[in-house]
Design a protein around this motif. Structure first.
Motif, PDB file in Angstrom:
ATOM      1  N   VAL A 250       0.831  -1.206   0.000  1.00 14.02           N
ATOM      2  CA  VAL A 250       0.000   0.000   0.000  1.00 14.02           C
ATOM      3  C   VAL A 250       0.862   1.251   0.000  1.00 14.02           C
ATOM      4  CG1 VAL A 250      -1.838   1.254   1.204  1.00 14.02           C
ATOM      5  CG2 VAL A 250      -1.755  -1.246   1.326  1.00 14.02           C
ATOM      6  N   LEU A 251       0.435   2.236  -0.789  1.00  6.54           N
ATOM      7  CA  LEU A 251       1.037   3.571  -0.761  1.00  6.54           C
ATOM      8  C   LEU A 251      -0.046   4.552  -0.331  1.00  6.54           C
ATOM      9  CD1 LEU A 251       3.334   5.237  -3.435  1.00  6.54           C
ATOM     10  CD2 LEU A 251       1.482   6.496  -2.372  1.00  6.54           C
ATOM     11  N   ILE A 252       0.191   5.243   0.773  1.00  2.65           N
ATOM     12  CA  ILE A 252      -0.726   6.293   1.228  1.00  2.65           C
ATOM     13  C   ILE A 252      -0.142   7.640   0.816  1.00  2.65           C
ATOM     14  CG2 ILE A 252      -1.843   7.375   3.210  1.00  2.65           C
ATOM     15  CD1 ILE A 252      -1.504   4.756   4.729  1.00  2.65           C
ATOM     16  N   TRP A 253      -0.886   8.373   0.007  1.00  2.04           N
ATOM     17  CA  TRP A 253      -0.428   9.716  -0.390  1.00  2.04           C
ATOM     18  C   TRP A 253      -1.193  10.727   0.464  1.00  2.04           C
ATOM     19  CZ3 TRP A 253      -0.952  12.216  -5.933  1.00  2.04           C
ATOM     20  CH2 TRP A 253      -0.144  13.348  -5.992  1.00  2.04           C
ATOM     21  N   ASP A 254      -0.596  11.040   1.604  1.00  2.00           N
ATOM     22  CA  ASP A 254      -1.253  11.918   2.557  1.00  2.00           C
ATOM     23  C   ASP A 254      -0.243  12.289   3.634  1.00  2.00           C
ATOM     24  OD1 ASP A 254      -3.188  13.375   3.866  1.00  2.00           O
ATOM     25  OD2 ASP A 254      -4.180  11.641   4.758  1.00  2.00           O
ATOM     26  N   GLU A 255      -0.613  13.241   4.494  1.00  2.00           N
ATOM     27  CA  GLU A 255       0.231  13.590   5.637  1.00  2.00           C
ATOM     28  C   GLU A 255       0.156  12.531   6.733  1.00  2.00           C
ATOM     29  OE1 GLU A 255      -1.309  17.380   6.776  1.00  2.00           O
ATOM     30  OE2 GLU A 255      -0.103  18.491   5.314  1.00  2.00           O
ATOM     31  N   SER A 256      -0.946  11.805   6.798  1.00  2.00           N
ATOM     32  CA  SER A 256      -1.140  10.788   7.830  1.00  2.00           C
ATOM     33  C   SER A 256      -0.598   9.445   7.344  1.00  2.00           C
ATOM     34  CB  SER A 256      -2.627  10.645   8.170  1.00  2.00           C
ATOM     35  OG  SER A 256      -3.140  11.862   8.668  1.00  2.00           O
ATOM     36  N   SER A 257       0.045   8.715   8.261  1.00  2.00           N
ATOM     37  CA  SER A 257       0.623   7.427   7.863  1.00  2.00           C
ATOM     38  C   SER A 257       0.452   6.348   8.926  1.00  2.00           C
ATOM     39  CB  SER A 257       2.119   7.595   7.555  1.00  2.00           C
ATOM     40  OG  SER A 257       2.819   8.096   8.692  1.00  2.00           O
ATOM     41  N   LEU A 258      -0.276   6.648   9.997  1.00  2.00           N
ATOM     42  CA  LEU A 258      -0.455   5.657  11.054  1.00  2.00           C
ATOM     43  C   LEU A 258      -1.280   4.467  10.577  1.00  2.00           C
ATOM     44  CD1 LEU A 258       0.300   5.274  14.064  1.00  2.00           C
ATOM     45  CD2 LEU A 258      -1.934   6.220  14.656  1.00  2.00           C
ATOM     46  N   TYR A 259      -2.066   4.667   9.504  1.00  2.00           N
ATOM     47  CA  TYR A 259      -2.912   3.584   8.991  1.00  2.00           C
ATOM     48  C   TYR A 259      -2.099   2.366   8.573  1.00  2.00           C
ATOM     49  CZ  TYR A 259      -6.085   7.575   8.699  1.00  2.00           C
ATOM     50  OH  TYR A 259      -6.827   8.696   8.994  1.00  2.00           O
ATOM     51  N   TYR A 260      -0.844   2.574   8.183  1.00  2.00           N
ATOM     52  CA  TYR A 260      -0.015   1.437   7.789  1.00  2.00           C
ATOM     53  C   TYR A 260       0.056   0.375   8.883  1.00  2.00           C
ATOM     54  CZ  TYR A 260       2.002   3.900   3.711  1.00  2.00           C
ATOM     55  OH  TYR A 260       2.198   4.541   2.507  1.00  2.00           O
ATOM     56  N   LEU A 261      -0.046   0.810  10.136  1.00  2.00           N
ATOM     57  CA  LEU A 261       0.099  -0.122  11.251  1.00  2.00           C
ATOM     58  C   LEU A 261      -1.175  -0.911  11.538  1.00  2.00           C
ATOM     59  CD1 LEU A 261       2.451   2.015  11.690  1.00  2.00           C
ATOM     60  CD2 LEU A 261       2.287   1.441  14.106  1.00  2.00           C
ATOM     61  N   ASN A 262      -2.267  -0.560  10.857  1.00  2.00           N
ATOM     62  CA  ASN A 262      -3.535  -1.207  11.160  1.00  2.00           C
ATOM     63  C   ASN A 262      -3.699  -2.555  10.475  1.00  2.00           C
ATOM     64  OD1 ASN A 262      -4.220   0.965  12.751  1.00  2.00           O
ATOM     65  ND2 ASN A 262      -5.501   1.940  11.210  1.00  2.00           N
ATOM     66  N   LYS A 263      -2.849  -2.832   9.517  1.00  2.00           N
ATOM     67  CA  LYS A 263      -2.887  -4.117   8.819  1.00  2.00           C
ATOM     68  C   LYS A 263      -1.453  -4.607   8.619  1.00  2.00           C
ATOM     69  CE  LYS A 263      -7.300  -4.881   7.566  1.00  2.00           C
ATOM     70  NZ  LYS A 263      -8.045  -6.163   7.663  1.00  2.00           N
ATOM     71  N   ASP A 264      -1.327  -5.891   8.338  1.00  2.00           N
ATOM     72  CA  ASP A 264      -0.006  -6.464   8.055  1.00  2.00           C
ATOM     73  C   ASP A 264       0.305  -6.228   6.587  1.00  2.00           C
ATOM     74  OD1 ASP A 264       2.369  -7.812   8.077  1.00  2.00           O
ATOM     75  OD2 ASP A 264       1.473  -9.814   8.177  1.00  2.00           O
ATOM     76  N   VAL A 265       0.623  -4.961   6.262  1.00  2.00           N
ATOM     77  CA  VAL A 265       0.874  -4.577   4.876  1.00  2.00           C
ATOM     78  C   VAL A 265       2.324  -4.163   4.700  1.00  2.00           C
ATOM     79  CG1 VAL A 265      -1.499  -3.813   4.569  1.00  2.00           C
ATOM     80  CG2 VAL A 265       0.253  -2.148   5.239  1.00  2.00           C
ATOM     81  N   LYS A 266       2.745  -4.142   3.457  1.00  2.00           N
ATOM     82  CA  LYS A 266       4.071  -3.630   3.103  1.00  2.00           C
ATOM     83  C   LYS A 266       3.901  -2.227   2.545  1.00  2.00           C
ATOM     84  CE  LYS A 266       8.218  -4.712   0.368  1.00  2.00           C
ATOM     85  NZ  LYS A 266       9.114  -4.672   1.535  1.00  2.00           N
ATOM     86  N   VAL A 267       4.780  -1.324   2.943  1.00  2.00           N
ATOM     87  CA  VAL A 267       4.715   0.054   2.462  1.00  2.00           C
ATOM     88  C   VAL A 267       5.244   0.112   1.035  1.00  2.00           C
ATOM     89  CG1 VAL A 267       5.528   2.419   2.810  1.00  2.00           C
ATOM     90  CG2 VAL A 267       4.967   0.986   4.787  1.00  2.00           C
ATOM     91  N   GLY A 268       4.429   0.652   0.129  1.00  2.00           N
ATOM     92  CA  GLY A 268       4.806   0.696  -1.281  1.00  2.00           C
ATOM     93  C   GLY A 268       5.406   2.018  -1.689  1.00  2.00           C
ATOM     94  N   SER A 269       6.186   2.620  -0.830  1.00  2.00           N
ATOM     95  CA  SER A 269       6.765   3.931  -1.095  1.00  2.00           C
ATOM     96  C   SER A 269       8.125   4.038  -0.427  1.00  2.00           C
ATOM     97  CB  SER A 269       5.852   5.037  -0.561  1.00  2.00           C
ATOM     98  OG  SER A 269       6.489   6.299  -0.579  1.00  2.00           O
ATOM     99  N   TYR A 270       8.921   5.004  -0.873  1.00  2.00           N
ATOM    100  CA  TYR A 270      10.220   5.217  -0.245  1.00  2.00           C
ATOM    101  C   TYR A 270      10.124   6.072   1.010  1.00  2.00           C
ATOM    102  CZ  TYR A 270       9.881   9.363  -3.336  1.00  2.00           C
ATOM    103  OH  TYR A 270       9.460  10.481  -4.007  1.00  2.00           O
ATOM    104  N   THR A 271       8.932   6.636   1.282  1.00  2.00           N
ATOM    105  CA  THR A 271       8.810   7.519   2.433  1.00  2.00           C
ATOM    106  C   THR A 271       7.424   7.427   3.047  1.00  2.00           C
ATOM    107  OG1 THR A 271       9.044   9.802   3.213  1.00  2.00           O
ATOM    108  CG2 THR A 271       8.059   9.492   1.045  1.00  2.00           C
ATOM    109  N   THR A 272       7.360   7.671   4.358  1.00  2.00           N
ATOM    110  CA  THR A 272       6.070   7.856   5.035  1.00  2.00           C
ATOM    111  C   THR A 272       6.059   9.208   5.742  1.00  2.00           C
ATOM    112  OG1 THR A 272       6.872   6.751   7.054  1.00  2.00           O
ATOM    113  CG2 THR A 272       5.774   5.372   5.398  1.00  2.00           C
TER     114      THR A 272
END
Length: 585
Positions: A490-512
């Protein structure tokens, strides 16, 4: 006792109240490191080396509970415990050179000033910790050497090296501070055990060498250098335009001087009127006037916090000038008494220089202002308050004297310190201020009456926050439960990034990072180097159909719409989800 209770309550408030986007960045960055992403290869964030402590806390929580629900509260409580421990360490050190009362005030002042207003072990708080720990360990080493306790002194010198390693990792620009630390060890070597320079360098060599060996275990030197360039190029939110920074910070510095001078003049005139009304011919004392001026600044801050319809952003916190007053007053007294300093006080004077070099390092290599950065040098506040209290003793009936160990003796009478009461009022008001306000998710300074809801699920469960932030958090958590699955990239394009921790996902970006700046060129390069990080879900901040991203987002968004190849686009209240089910080309 009342002050300690108030300070503890203020600390607990930082655990349970508010969630801030920079804090979310720290949690998501640390989470990546315990989910197999590696430094520099997959993580291109500029603060990535600081994640070692928070990632350790997150790892421990997940091992114990098996999930991430309540993980933010756990990490905050652990951070608060560490912060209290370091404050007690400061008290234990200072009480060896001054009264317990003065040491306690200095320790509470250090405890109550948190660089970014939240209690999470991220880069700014860690920088504050390690700078303080270095100065305290160096001071203790000199005291123990004077007392003939060489074993304890050597242990503290070894710790000095460990703290410098932690400092450089917590804020990479603090590599500029490391040579200053070495100079300090060399300058005071005659007051320290023999071979102190070697003892200091030993942990730096071992830890630094181990860290470099770890990086070389999965990257060649050329790859490391290329990835460092990628980190610098990808972080568009942290500019490195030195002439522009110098001009911008110069203006703020002049503004700070003007505000501080105005508050000082007002306090001095007010004190003079009171003295004349009492029939005394004495002029107002310098230390007292400094503390009263700082008190006025804190009172102004409290008034601003409670003014209705008056929102102050942290970048415009000009009322922070009272921090500069504390520093100015302590330094002025230090300079005035420079010929009569004990050996311990000379080391504390060096600690101020050490802290200010760190302050400059922050200003040079970040996008922070003169006002917002000043909270990073918390050890300098404690040292300056020590000198303000020292002046109060000297101007009383009983002056401090050197003992056999170059330690100032306690005053014979508790009431001889003329600055003790205004110092107590200052620290009390600062503690009260920290209890009644917090920083909102978008950086505004609000009082706790703004709290309107609680986060009901996910990593931030249990946090009290303003209504809209909590509402959005709860709403998006519901969307994630439905749309995002364990194993997704998953890639979240936003200022918020805590959602990544809500699932066992891999971050699809070089930055959070909370201020992401994406270009098609940079993100494609990242995916080319890390094909397993290509996202099957891109979540774009989109409020009720309108893109909610600051700046020019057209290039990357056009690529997402036209070239990403989404099989499904789902609009929810606060995000637009581009979902790709087909394999990567």
């Amino acid at each position: 006792m009342a002050l300690l209770v108030l300070a503890l309550l203020a600390g607990l408030k930082t655990v349970f109240v508010g969630i801030q986007k920079d804090e979310e960045y720290a949690y998501s960055m640390a989470y990546r490191l315990i989910c197999s992403d590696r430094l520099l290869l997959q993580v291109w964030d500029p603060h990535q080396t600081s994640a070692f402590l928070l990632s350790g806390l997150e790892w421990l929580f997940i091992k114990i509970t098996g999930g991430t629900t309540y993980i933010v509260l756990f990490c905050r409580l652990a951070t608060l415990t560490l912060h209290i421990g370091i404050s007690v360490y400061l008290f234990d050190t200072f009480k060896r050179i001054t009264t317990k009362y003065s040491a306690a005030l200095c320790a509470v002042l250090f405890y109550i000033i948190v660089p970014k207003e939240f209690m999470t072990a991220e880069f700014s708080l860690m920088m504050s910790w390690f700078m303080a720990l270095f100065v305290l360990s160096l001071l203790r080493a000199a005291i123990f050497t004077k007392e003939g306790k060489d074993g304890r002194a050597i242990a503290d010198i070894l710790l000095c090296g460990v703290w410098i390693c932690g400092l450089v990792l917590s804020y990479p620009s603090c590599i500029l501070v490391a040579p200053v630390a070495l100079i300090g060890i060399i300058v005071f070597r005659k007051k320290l055990p023999k071979l102190s320079v070697l003892y200091f360098l030993l942990p730096i060599i071992l830890i630094g060498g181990g860290y470099i060996a770890y990086l070389l275990s999965y990257m060649t030197p050329s790859v490391i250098m290329e990835r460092v360039r990628d980190v610098l190029d990808a972080c568009g939110s942290h500019e490195f335009n030195m002439p522009g920074k110098a001009l911008y910070n110069g203006k703020h510095f002049l503004l700070m001087i003007g505000l501080s001078a105005g508050a000082f003049a007002l306090s001095w005139l007010g004190s003079l009127i009171v003295l004349k009304a009492r029939g005394t011919k004495k002029l107002p004392g310098f230390a007292n006037t400094i503390l009263i001026s700082a008190i006025l600044g804190v009172v102004a801050r409290i008034v601003i916090i409670f003014l209705p319809y008056f929102d102050t952003h942290v970048t415009n916190s000009y009322d922070y000038f009272f921090f500069f007053l504390i520093l100015f007053g302590g330094i002025a007294i230090l300079i005035r008494n420079r010929k009569n300093l004990s050996e311990s006080e000379k080391i504390m004077s060096f600690g101020l220089i050490f802290s200010f070099v760190g302050y400059v390092a922050v200003l040079l290599l970040t996008n922070l202002t003169v006002f917002t950065s000043i909270r990073y040098v918390t050890s300098a506040f404690a040292i300056c308050l020590y000198f303000l209290l020292r002046r109060g003793v000297e101007s009383g009936e009983t002056a401090e004297k050197e003992t056999a160990h170059n330690v100032p003796a306690k005053p014979k009478k508790a009431g001889t310190n003329k600055t003790a009461f205004p110092a107590l009022i200052l620290v009390f008001l600062l503690s009260f201020t920290n209890l009644v306000y917090y920083m909102s998710n978008n950086g505004y300074i609000w009082n706790i009456s703004k709290i309107g809801t609680i986060v009901k699920s996910g990593a931030g469960k249990g946090i009290l926050t303003e209504y809209m932030v909590g509402y959005i958090e709860n709403k998006v958590n519901e969307d994630w439960a439905e749309l995002i699955h364990d194993g997704d990239v998953v890639l979240i394009w936003d200022e918020s990034s805590l959602y990544y921790l809500n699932k066992d996902v891999k971050v699809g970006s070089y930055t959070t990072i909370s201020t992401p700046t994406y270009t098609v060129e940079s993100i494609k390069k990242f995916w080319m180097n890390n094909p397993d990080s290509f996202p099957n879900v891109i979540a774009v901040s989109c409020w009720f159909g309108e893109i909610h991203i600051e700046g020019d987002y057209s290039e990357f968004y056009n690529w997402i719409e036209n070239e990403y190849g989404a099989d499904e686009v789902i609009d929810r209240d606060y995000y637009r989800y581009f979902i790709r089910k087909s394999p990567v080309d």
